[in-house]
Design a protein around this motif. Sequence first.
Motif, mmCIF file in Angstrom:
data_model
loop_
_atom_site.group_PDB
_atom_site.id
_atom_site.type_symbol
_atom_site.label_atom_id
_atom_site.label_comp_id
_atom_site.label_asym_id
_atom_site.label_seq_id
_atom_site.Cartn_x
_atom_site.Cartn_y
_atom_site.Cartn_z
ATOM 1 N N GLY A 4 -40.587 22.112 1.556
ATOM 2 C CA GLY A 4 -39.284 22.022 2.191
ATOM 3 C C GLY A 4 -38.248 22.865 1.490
ATOM 4 N N HIS A 5 -37.136 22.220 1.111
ATOM 5 C CA HIS A 5 -35.998 22.923 0.515
ATOM 6 C C HIS A 5 -36.245 23.111 -0.979
ATOM 7 C CE1 HIS A 5 -31.985 24.467 1.059
ATOM 8 N NE2 HIS A 5 -31.489 23.713 0.094
ATOM 9 N N GLY A 6 -37.258 23.902 -1.310
ATOM 10 C CA GLY A 6 -37.751 24.046 -2.671
ATOM 11 C C GLY A 6 -39.069 23.324 -2.810
ATOM 12 N N SER A 7 -39.695 23.478 -3.959
ATOM 13 C CA SER A 7 -41.004 22.866 -4.184
ATOM 14 C C SER A 7 -40.965 21.958 -5.406
ATOM 15 C CB SER A 7 -42.070 23.941 -4.386
ATOM 16 O OG SER A 7 -43.326 23.350 -4.663
ATOM 17 N N LEU A 8 -41.688 20.840 -5.311
ATOM 18 C CA LEU A 8 -41.833 19.903 -6.425
ATOM 19 C C LEU A 8 -43.115 20.156 -7.218
ATOM 20 C CD1 LEU A 8 -40.785 16.577 -4.622
ATOM 21 C CD2 LEU A 8 -39.347 18.101 -6.001
ATOM 22 N N VAL A 9 -43.852 21.201 -6.859
ATOM 23 C CA VAL A 9 -45.133 21.510 -7.498
ATOM 24 C C VAL A 9 -44.899 22.546 -8.595
ATOM 25 C CG1 VAL A 9 -47.479 22.345 -7.133
ATOM 26 C CG2 VAL A 9 -46.312 21.033 -5.333
ATOM 27 N N VAL A 10 -45.305 22.240 -9.820
ATOM 28 C CA VAL A 10 -45.029 23.127 -10.951
ATOM 29 C C VAL A 10 -45.619 24.513 -10.743
ATOM 30 C CG1 VAL A 10 -45.454 23.493 -13.410
ATOM 31 C CG2 VAL A 10 -44.777 21.229 -12.595
ATOM 32 N N SER A 11 -46.844 24.605 -10.236
ATOM 33 C CA SER A 11 -47.452 25.925 -10.027
ATOM 34 C C SER A 11 -46.652 26.742 -9.023
ATOM 35 C CB SER A 11 -48.899 25.778 -9.565
ATOM 36 O OG SER A 11 -48.981 25.047 -8.351
ATOM 37 N N ASP A 12 -46.114 26.086 -7.993
ATOM 38 C CA ASP A 12 -45.242 26.791 -7.053
ATOM 39 C C ASP A 12 -43.981 27.291 -7.752
ATOM 40 O OD1 ASP A 12 -46.968 26.294 -4.975
ATOM 41 O OD2 ASP A 12 -45.730 24.745 -4.030
ATOM 42 N N GLN A 13 -43.392 26.440 -8.583
ATOM 43 C CA GLN A 13 -42.173 26.820 -9.290
ATOM 44 C C GLN A 13 -42.412 28.031 -10.185
ATOM 45 O OE1 GLN A 13 -41.199 23.163 -11.272
ATOM 46 N NE2 GLN A 13 -40.730 22.081 -9.368
ATOM 47 N N LEU A 14 -43.540 28.035 -10.875
ATOM 48 C CA LEU A 14 -43.886 29.179 -11.718
ATOM 49 C C LEU A 14 -44.032 30.442 -10.886
ATOM 50 C CD1 LEU A 14 -46.460 27.405 -14.049
ATOM 51 C CD2 LEU A 14 -44.337 28.468 -14.817
ATOM 52 N N ASN A 15 -44.737 30.333 -9.768
ATOM 53 C CA ASN A 15 -44.944 31.503 -8.919
ATOM 54 C C ASN A 15 -43.630 32.025 -8.338
ATOM 55 O OD1 ASN A 15 -47.705 31.512 -9.338
ATOM 56 N ND2 ASN A 15 -48.170 30.386 -7.463
ATOM 57 N N LEU A 16 -42.757 31.116 -7.913
ATOM 58 C CA LEU A 16 -41.505 31.534 -7.298
ATOM 59 C C LEU A 16 -40.598 32.217 -8.305
ATOM 60 C CD1 LEU A 16 -40.879 28.384 -5.072
ATOM 61 C CD2 LEU A 16 -41.442 30.686 -4.256
ATOM 62 N N VAL A 17 -40.481 31.657 -9.509
ATOM 63 C CA VAL A 17 -39.629 32.278 -10.533
ATOM 64 C C VAL A 17 -40.216 33.618 -10.963
ATOM 65 C CG1 VAL A 17 -38.742 32.040 -12.871
ATOM 66 C CG2 VAL A 17 -38.645 30.102 -11.310
ATOM 67 N N ALA A 18 -41.526 33.680 -11.145
ATOM 68 C CA ALA A 18 -42.153 34.955 -11.504
ATOM 69 C C ALA A 18 -41.907 36.004 -10.432
ATOM 70 C CB ALA A 18 -43.654 34.757 -11.723
ATOM 71 N N THR A 19 -41.975 35.594 -9.168
ATOM 72 C CA THR A 19 -41.726 36.518 -8.056
ATOM 73 C C THR A 19 -40.298 37.027 -8.093
ATOM 74 O OG1 THR A 19 -43.370 35.378 -6.692
ATOM 75 C CG2 THR A 19 -41.748 36.732 -5.540
ATOM 76 N N GLU A 20 -39.341 36.130 -8.351
ATOM 77 C CA GLU A 20 -37.936 36.530 -8.422
ATOM 78 C C GLU A 20 -37.692 37.559 -9.523
ATOM 79 O OE1 GLU A 20 -34.852 33.231 -7.656
ATOM 80 O OE2 GLU A 20 -36.530 32.187 -8.560
ATOM 81 N N VAL A 21 -38.135 37.242 -10.732
ATOM 82 C CA VAL A 21 -37.863 38.113 -11.873
ATOM 83 C C VAL A 21 -38.573 39.451 -11.706
ATOM 84 C CG1 VAL A 21 -38.138 38.380 -14.369
ATOM 85 C CG2 VAL A 21 -37.439 36.172 -13.414
ATOM 86 N N ASP A 22 -39.815 39.411 -11.254
ATOM 87 C CA ASP A 22 -40.562 40.656 -11.042
ATOM 88 C C ASP A 22 -39.886 41.543 -10.005
ATOM 89 O OD1 ASP A 22 -43.113 42.315 -11.208
ATOM 90 O OD2 ASP A 22 -43.130 41.750 -9.088
ATOM 91 N N PHE A 23 -39.407 40.940 -8.909
ATOM 92 C CA PHE A 23 -38.724 41.719 -7.879
ATOM 93 C C PHE A 23 -37.457 42.365 -8.441
ATOM 94 C CE2 PHE A 23 -35.572 42.182 -4.532
ATOM 95 C CZ PHE A 23 -36.286 42.844 -3.551
#
Length: 628
Positions: free
Chosen positions: A601-620
């Motif tokens: 939904g409006h963000g993820s409560l799954v740690v692996s998702d959080q890691l992937n999303l932050v990594a995607t942001e910083v890499d971009f």
Amino acid sequence: MHAESPSSPAEPSERQADRHPVAPVPARLFTDDGQEARWRARFSAVRMSRPNWARDAPERNVYVSNASGTSEIHVWDRATDEFRQVTERRSGTHAADLPPDGDTVWWFADTDGDEFGHWVSEPFDGGAAPVPAVPGVGDGYPAGLDIGRRFVAVGTSTDDGTTIQLHDRTSDEPARVVYRHGEDAGVGALSEDETLLAIHHSEHGDSRHPSLRVLATADGSVVGELSDGPGKGLAPLAFSPVSGDQRLLVCHERRGREELLVWDPVSDTETELAIDLPGELVADFYPDGSALLVAHVHAARTRLFRYDLTTGALDELPAAPGCVGSAEVRPDGSVEYTASSAASPSTIRTLGPDGVDRVLVAPPGERPPGSEPVRDVHADGPGGPVHALVTAPAGTGPGAPAVFVLHGGPHAADEDRFDPGRATWVEAGFVVVEVNYRGSTGYGSAWRDAIEGRPGLTELADVAAVQDALIADGTVAADRCVVNGWSWGGYLALLAVGTQPSRWAAAVAGVPVADYVAAFSDEMEQLRAFDKALFGGSPDELPDLYREASPLTYVDKVTVPVLVLAGENDPRCPIRQIDNYLDALAARGDLHYEVSRFDAGHGSLVVSDQLNLVATEVDFARRALGAG
């Protein structure tokens, strides 16, 4: 049903939404093993919320933790020091409560993070499957819950408005409706003797500035009304914990900031509490009703005070250094609270009546690594001084890349609290700038409400003022600024690159409002009510204003790379309106953009998702700046 915008593109299934370029997830952010381990540990280290206890069984506690790799509901029996994970759901669980006896644990069951569902209960000790907690209550978005010894009050919001129901827990009869209205409303609190129920409502059409009503639980009749008129909201905080004492603690804003009063709805008498502190206040009763635990929010920090209701004496509590998070008084008079700072991860602490402060409970495993402290910046803005927090990597010199991380809400604020996302940007060498623009809380009602009638562009004028000040003093380089945010912050990021294209090198927008007309059509009812109050009407009534505030309007003005991260089941910033914006970017054919879609939904409560999303942001951001 809400009419769709006449200019809306076809549904995603018809236009192949997956044709948009997908943002890669880097295998790692850092070549240095120590840095790579640190940023991941800040997210993956076990965290837990401050435990809340059952009123009559304070040894029984409930909290949220990511110990399983997903934020889920857990319970702690202090008598036996046993811990148990209650929920295990693919998208996680974050809302829970305990009835006074602590025999069961209640949690909100939605579907894959869409926030639409109902409350269920199961035994505190486990051993039985969860069942619907309140008979006769249909699915909807949550609009408040208070579980008493006899009654439970539950609010539900749907496209038809808000319904508040009372259920007698000693009976098998379904819950009865005590309030229903097409405008937004919610459960406030039950009195200690459970003869009264306080609710907040917006029958006047302004959900951002609600009024109060107290109902008799016996028959739903109105006992008292409290309204401060246009532009001045009221919030019911808590009834006195003493049986027969019908005083209700209320948050008001009669003098342009959030302050406190005590109202007796039966006698219709009220007393404003003269607490001489700058900033804004929120509070709850001590267990004997003689005093208040006051949280004082000022300059992006929160401190705790004890206010004596008889003498008016105000004493600051000797809490641990840092910014206080949630806090509550135990039956024995001790105060349990969380504290952290930008540099130091959160701890869960207890401050005894004797003044001794200690860690109450520590999550298993190692504490997450710390980060760098923030410094306060004040810039002259078009609406007055703008407060910002700046965090710089150690040893940063001129020309370092900067990321302006704009908070969501909009009625929220960035504070000097620990944030693993902020720490990751700093670890990656970015100067992080967090702006408490007009619309933020903690700076008075006028500052919070200054975005009414012109949301989006008002906030960005304040962001620009901070950016100019930091460019002038050499903190950031004018050509290396990324604008980033989630939710309302993601909305502002997309609006920024459309209306301020020369200021930004890239935009990173998580779960944003991207097409305001389509978002209004699809979003949860509470947010439609909020938007109508914020804009002064609906898109049908104010089409030009919604068009001016919508990032979709300015797609042709965007000149820099854009990353959009979107939740497939988001009820707040729904996926269709994001696809509309992505389709408009694709139609241009001359702009680099990427999208990261996740099944939540409006963000993820799954740690692996959080890691992937932050990594995607910083890499971009690194790639957009030519640094990765």
